[in-house]
Design a protein around this motif. Structure first.
Motif, PDB file in Angstrom:
ATOM      1  N   ARG A   1      34.494  33.538  91.280  1.00 67.31           N
ATOM      2  CA  ARG A   1      35.814  33.848  90.747  1.00 67.31           C
ATOM      3  C   ARG A   1      35.766  34.183  89.261  1.00 67.31           C
ATOM      4  NH1 ARG A   1      41.157  31.817  92.055  1.00 67.31           N
ATOM      5  NH2 ARG A   1      40.198  30.332  93.493  1.00 67.31           N
ATOM      6  N   ASP A   2      35.124  33.326  88.439  1.00 63.45           N
ATOM      7  CA  ASP A   2      35.112  33.540  86.987  1.00 63.45           C
ATOM      8  C   ASP A   2      34.439  34.857  86.623  1.00 63.45           C
ATOM      9  OD1 ASP A   2      36.401  31.147  86.714  1.00 63.45           O
ATOM     10  OD2 ASP A   2      34.608  29.997  86.206  1.00 63.45           O
ATOM     11  N   SER A   3      33.348  35.182  87.320  1.00 63.76           N
ATOM     12  CA  SER A   3      32.651  36.439  87.030  1.00 63.76           C
ATOM     13  C   SER A   3      33.513  37.642  87.379  1.00 63.76           C
ATOM     14  CB  SER A   3      31.330  36.496  87.805  1.00 63.76           C
ATOM     15  OG  SER A   3      30.453  35.467  87.391  1.00 63.76           O
TER      16      SER A   3
ATOM     17  N   GLU B   1      36.158  38.096  84.764  1.00 65.48           N
ATOM     18  CA  GLU B   1      35.571  38.664  83.548  1.00 65.48           C
ATOM     19  C   GLU B   1      35.390  40.167  83.681  1.00 65.48           C
ATOM     20  OE1 GLU B   1      31.544  38.063  80.804  1.00 65.48           O
ATOM     21  OE2 GLU B   1      32.167  36.537  82.239  1.00 65.48           O
TER      22      GLU B   1
END
Length: 636
Positions: free
Chosen positions: A525-527, A530
């Motif tokens: 999710r975080d990648s 970003e």
């Protein structure tokens, strides 16, 4: 081959400067090893074929600092138990000083063992060194004998093993005979390159790059090939630890990591690596053949090897000096060229490719504010993330303010906001990124720094000529437009060049997630955020539903959906892989025709990009030929 290995290693432990190996019938009939080493005293000759007896370990502490090949005392008695074994050795008397060693009389003796039983022992006539003969190997062990390969195969295995030993002992001469035929001869005192030239092709050894670096007590040295000299197998990656030839996945991974982004996943470099560290920092007693080792601090060793090989690889890549990028200097422009939006400078907020050429219709009369004929607003997913892409700029000619159709999202900002260059002249290049000029030469050709654009080949490759050198020493370059654009986009993604440029979707994309994809999504999710995605997963009653409300400005709706599917199916892993995937989908494709000024602007951006020689997947972006290279191709 194992018998040959043990006998030759004993010769090297004895300090031999010359070793001669003879095999008959692939070694099954005869294995003979002759050396000029220190020899064995007559009183210890019988002890040498006794199990667990060794002269290489004198005390318990020696086990923690092993510097010899052998140390367990098992090789000679094991060989003697399955063959007719004869060993003759000459040794200087223990009281002889070093000054009189040359003229001193040696004491020679021999011993014969028939399949484990001592049959003969007595004085010998040898002047110096040791001669070991092994005949009729496995003659009384038929179950083992039938597993021997053909004589040619056994000979080849012994040859490969001896070659590895010869590369790490260049001060020792080696002669290998198959019967009376000479297989190879390595004179004493050769260099590593000279020995490699006997076993590797000339085109490989001529381009090998030396490296030698010490980090935290670990020295990594040797030779490695430039990225352009790869091969499809790993058989030319030779690894040594403290002079011992080994197989080690961690060291292999460190070597390949040094080429990351410069080789394809199925390609391997050609490397000879020597790792030297304190003996107590490595355990060589974890495999019966001592071909595997364990390190006390694997991370330190990995880092030392990675940086040593990587330094050599980086030194091999062409560099660009301020003179090469002289076109970036702030100078008046003699002719204002048409430049499509989105290639460089402030225009990076817009598209890299122009819309298909269409004749612009006459402008409609401007409707009043309360007119019912006012055009509807564009859908949110087709809006540009920042400025109006059709607005005139001081870096490009004005284009018509009216377009008959909105631009597809994939065309938006494929070369987005300016990024910081990462070369030795970083400050100058960064300033020049927003003030780049391209010079038109007499005849209409475009010059980009030290390169002249010659044209496009096959709607895929850009042809350039390096004009820094004389006409007889010029260089022809062929640039892959897709690979070069991939590298530019991936570098900007890594530097956050597209942050804040996500485009909202009028209708969100929705996917039903498999249970395995839910866990994958949580980890990525975080990648994905970003990269510019705006997405959530929620329970829909029939499973988890993924909703995508915004996508990176580099991707259109369909490409973004396909990309998410690849990520959730584990086809993409890690942020670097995601950057590379996004760049690949958004970059100019092979087969797209570029106008000369478009191609020149792409070349200009590529020149300012770090690691420009290779695309994010490891494919080369550019190939070059000098006149001498072309002479070879034409067999001049």
């Amino acid at each position: 081959a194992s018998v040959v290995k043990e006998l030759v290693e004993n010769s090297l432990d004895a300090g031999a400067s010359s070793v001669e190996i003879t095999l008959e019938n692939g070694g099954q009939t005869l294995i003979r090893v002759c050396d000029n080493g220190a020899g064995i005293p007559p009183s210890e000759l019988k002890l040498a074929v006794t199990r667990h007896a060794t002269s290489k370990i004198a005390c318990m502490n020696d086990l923690w600092s092993i510097s010899s090949f052998g140390f367990r005392g098992e090789a000679l008695p094991s060989i003697a138990s399955v063959a007719h074994f004869r060993m003759e050795s000459a040794c200087l008397p223990s009281a002889t000083s070093a000054e009189t060693a040359e003229n001193a009389c040696t004491e020679a003796s021999f011993i014969e063992v028939e399949h484990g039983k001592l049959t003969k022992q007595g004085p010998g006539a040898l002047h110096k060194g040791t001669v070991v003969e092994v005949r009729d190997l496995f003659a009384t062990v038929p179950a083992r004998l039938k597993f021997l390969k053909t004589p040619a195969t056994e000979l080849k295995r012994a040859q490969d093993l001896l070659t590895r030993l010869a590369l790490t002992h260049t001060n020792t001469g080696f002669l290998f005979l198959a019967g009376t035929r000479e297989v190879f001869r390595f004179p004493a005192g050769q260099t590593l390159v000279q020995r490699l030239a006997s076993v590797w092709p000339e085109q490989v050894t001529d381009t090998l790059l030396p490296f030698d670096r010490t980090s935290n007590g670990v020295r990594a040295s040797g030779l490695t090939s430039p990225p352009g000299q790869s091969q499809p197998r790993a058989d030319r990656i030779l690894l040594y630890v403290n002079g011992r030839s080994i197989n080690n996945k961690m060291l292999l991974q460190a070597v390949r990591q040094a080429y990351k982004g410069r080789l394809l996943s199925r390609e391997y470099p050609q490397t000879v690596l020597f790792v030297e560290l304190e003996p107590q920092e490595v355990d060589v007693n974890v495999h019966p053949a001592k071909t595997e080792v364990r390190f006390r601090d694997e991370r330190t060793v990995f880092s030392a090897v990675l940086h040593a090989v990587e330094d050599a690889v980086l030194r091999s890549l062409p560099t660009f000096t301020p003179d090469d990028l002289a076109f970036l200097a702030d100078k008046p422009q003699t002719e204002h060229l048409a430049r499509p939006l989105g290639f460089w400078g402030e225009a990076d907020i817009a598209r890299v490719m122009p819309l298909p050429h269409r004749e612009s219709p006459p402008p409609d009369p401007e409707p009043s504010e309360d007119s019912e004929d006012a055009p509807p607003p564009r859908p949110a997913e087709l809006r540009y993330p920042t400025a109006d892409p059709f607005a005139p700029s001081d870096l490009c000619e004005a284009v018509p303010a009216y377009s008959p159709a909105p631009a597809p999202a994939v065309a938006v900002a494929r070369l987005a906001q300016p990024f910081a260059a990462s070369t030795a002249v970083e400050e100058k290049e960064t300033h020049a990124t927003s003030e780049a000029t391209i010079e038109r030469l007499e005849g209409g050709q475009l010059r980009i720094g030290s390169y002249v654009y010659l044209g496009q080949l096959g709607a895929t490759y850009l042809l350039l000529r390096d004009i820094r050198n004389s006409r007889d020493n010029a260089t022809l370059l062929i640039l892959d437009q897709h690979a070069a654009h991939e590298r530019v986009l991936a570098s900007r993604l890594q530097q956050g060049g597209f942050s804040g440029t996500a485009q909202a979707l009028l209708l969100p994309l929705e996917y039903t997630l498999h249970p395995s994809e839910v866990e994958r999504f949580e980890g990525m999710r975080d990648s994905l955020v970003e990269l510019g995605f705006e997405l959530t997963a929620r329970d829909s009653g029939n499973g988890s539903l993924l909703e995508i409300r915004a996508v990176p400005s580099l991707l259109d709706r369909a490409s973004a959906g396909a990309f998410i599917r690849d990520v959730l199916s584990s086809r993409r892993d890690g942020l670097d892989a995601l950057w590379a995937a996004v760049a690949c989908k958004a970059a100019i494709k092979a087969g797209e025709v570029l106008a000369p000024d478009e191609a020149a602007n792409l070349v200009a951006q590529w020149l300012l990009t770090k690691d420009r020689q290779f695309c994010p997947h490891g494919r080369p972006c550019v190939l070059s030929w000098t006149p001498s290279d072309l002479d070879k191709l034409f067999k001049r």
